[in-house]
Design a protein around this motif. Structure first.
Motif, PDB file in Angstrom:
ATOM      1  N   VAL A  31       0.840  -1.203   0.000  1.00  0.00           N
ATOM      2  CA  VAL A  31       0.000   0.000   0.000  1.00  0.00           C
ATOM      3  C   VAL A  31       0.873   1.250   0.000  1.00  0.00           C
ATOM      4  CG1 VAL A  31      -1.928  -1.139   1.187  1.00  0.00           C
ATOM      5  CG2 VAL A  31      -0.164   0.032   2.529  1.00  0.00           C
ATOM      6  N   PHE A  32       0.231   2.381  -0.324  1.00  0.00           N
ATOM      7  CA  PHE A  32       0.897   3.686  -0.276  1.00  0.00           C
ATOM      8  C   PHE A  32       0.384   4.467   0.925  1.00  0.00           C
ATOM      9  CE2 PHE A  32       0.948   3.092  -5.013  1.00  0.00           C
ATOM     10  CZ  PHE A  32       2.320   2.931  -5.127  1.00  0.00           C
ATOM     11  N   ASN A  33       1.302   5.193   1.548  1.00  0.00           N
ATOM     12  CA  ASN A  33       0.963   6.068   2.659  1.00  0.00           C
ATOM     13  C   ASN A  33       1.918   7.245   2.622  1.00  0.00           C
ATOM     14  OD1 ASN A  33      -0.347   6.984   4.963  1.00  0.00           O
ATOM     15  ND2 ASN A  33       0.622   5.523   6.346  1.00  0.00           N
ATOM     16  N   GLN A  34       1.561   8.321   3.300  1.00  0.00           N
ATOM     17  CA  GLN A  34       2.553   9.343   3.567  1.00  0.00           C
ATOM     18  C   GLN A  34       3.571   8.730   4.526  1.00  0.00           C
ATOM     19  OE1 GLN A  34      -0.811  10.705   3.741  1.00  0.00           O
ATOM     20  NE2 GLN A  34      -0.482  11.770   1.842  1.00  0.00           N
ATOM     21  N   PRO A  35       4.777   9.288   4.586  1.00  0.00           N
ATOM     22  CA  PRO A  35       5.641   8.910   5.703  1.00  0.00           C
ATOM     23  C   PRO A  35       4.869   9.230   6.981  1.00  0.00           C
ATOM     24  CG  PRO A  35       6.845  10.222   4.086  1.00  0.00           C
ATOM     25  CD  PRO A  35       5.390  10.271   3.701  1.00  0.00           C
ATOM     26  N   ALA A  36       4.669   8.230   7.817  1.00  0.00           N
ATOM     27  CA  ALA A  36       3.789   8.416   8.973  1.00  0.00           C
ATOM     28  C   ALA A  36       4.107   7.397  10.046  1.00  0.00           C
ATOM     29  CB  ALA A  36       2.327   8.270   8.535  1.00  0.00           C
ATOM     30  N   GLY A  37       3.713   7.721  11.263  1.00  0.00           N
ATOM     31  CA  GLY A  37       3.893   6.776  12.347  1.00  0.00           C
ATOM     32  C   GLY A  37       3.454   7.365  13.672  1.00  0.00           C
TER      33      GLY A  37
END
Length: 148
Positions: A31-37
């Motif tokens: 999947v694609f995501n923004q850099p996030a956490g």
């Protein structure tokens, strides 16, 4: 039952009409995501955003604004996330920097390229954050109080 929302950060990083995304494995699919956490103990929201972007993409960035604050309950697990999304600009890539487990790699996509693949979004927030950024949503970093 105790309600405990998860505090997360994300970054929208644009360079010449392309956005820095993370291709990662989630629930057995790419999947694609923004850099996030997730926010970690003893760090500020801005520190978390810089750390997560580096850990997931190998890019150092400069945060320029807050794009939005989102409340999202994931249909897959019922967990509620409070996402603080930042706008940022790329500074330098560190190709030798190890990426987090489960990360396939950084990807630069246009909004149009991303929009044609909704089945590959980690969540609906991926496109929403980009759309808010493109609509000019920018709040000063001083909006966030606490440790710098």
């Amino acid at each position: 039952m105790r309600f405990t929302p998860h505090v997360t950060v994300a970054t929208v990083v644009e360079d010449q009409g392309r956005f820095l995304l993370v291709e990662e494995m989630a629930n057995g699919r790419a999947v694609f995501n923004q850099p996030a956490g997730h926010l970690e103990a003893d760090e500020s929201l801005m520190q978390a955003a810089l750390r997560e972007t580096l850990e997931e993409t190998g890019w150092d960035i400069e945060l320029t604004a807050v794009t939005g604050i989102y409340l999202y309950t994931a249909p897959s697990n019922g967990v509620t996330y409070q996402r603080i999304c930042f706008a940022g600009r790329p500074l330098q890539q560190r190709p030798e920097h190890p990426l987090d487990d489960g990360i396939i790699g950084p990807r630069w996509l246009t909004r149009a390229e991303l929009a044609t693949q909704p089945e590959r979004w980690r969540s609906e927030l991926v496109l929403r954050c980009i759309d808010d950024y493109l609509a000019g949503e920018r709040f000063p970093l001083t909006l966030l109080r606490g440790s710098a």
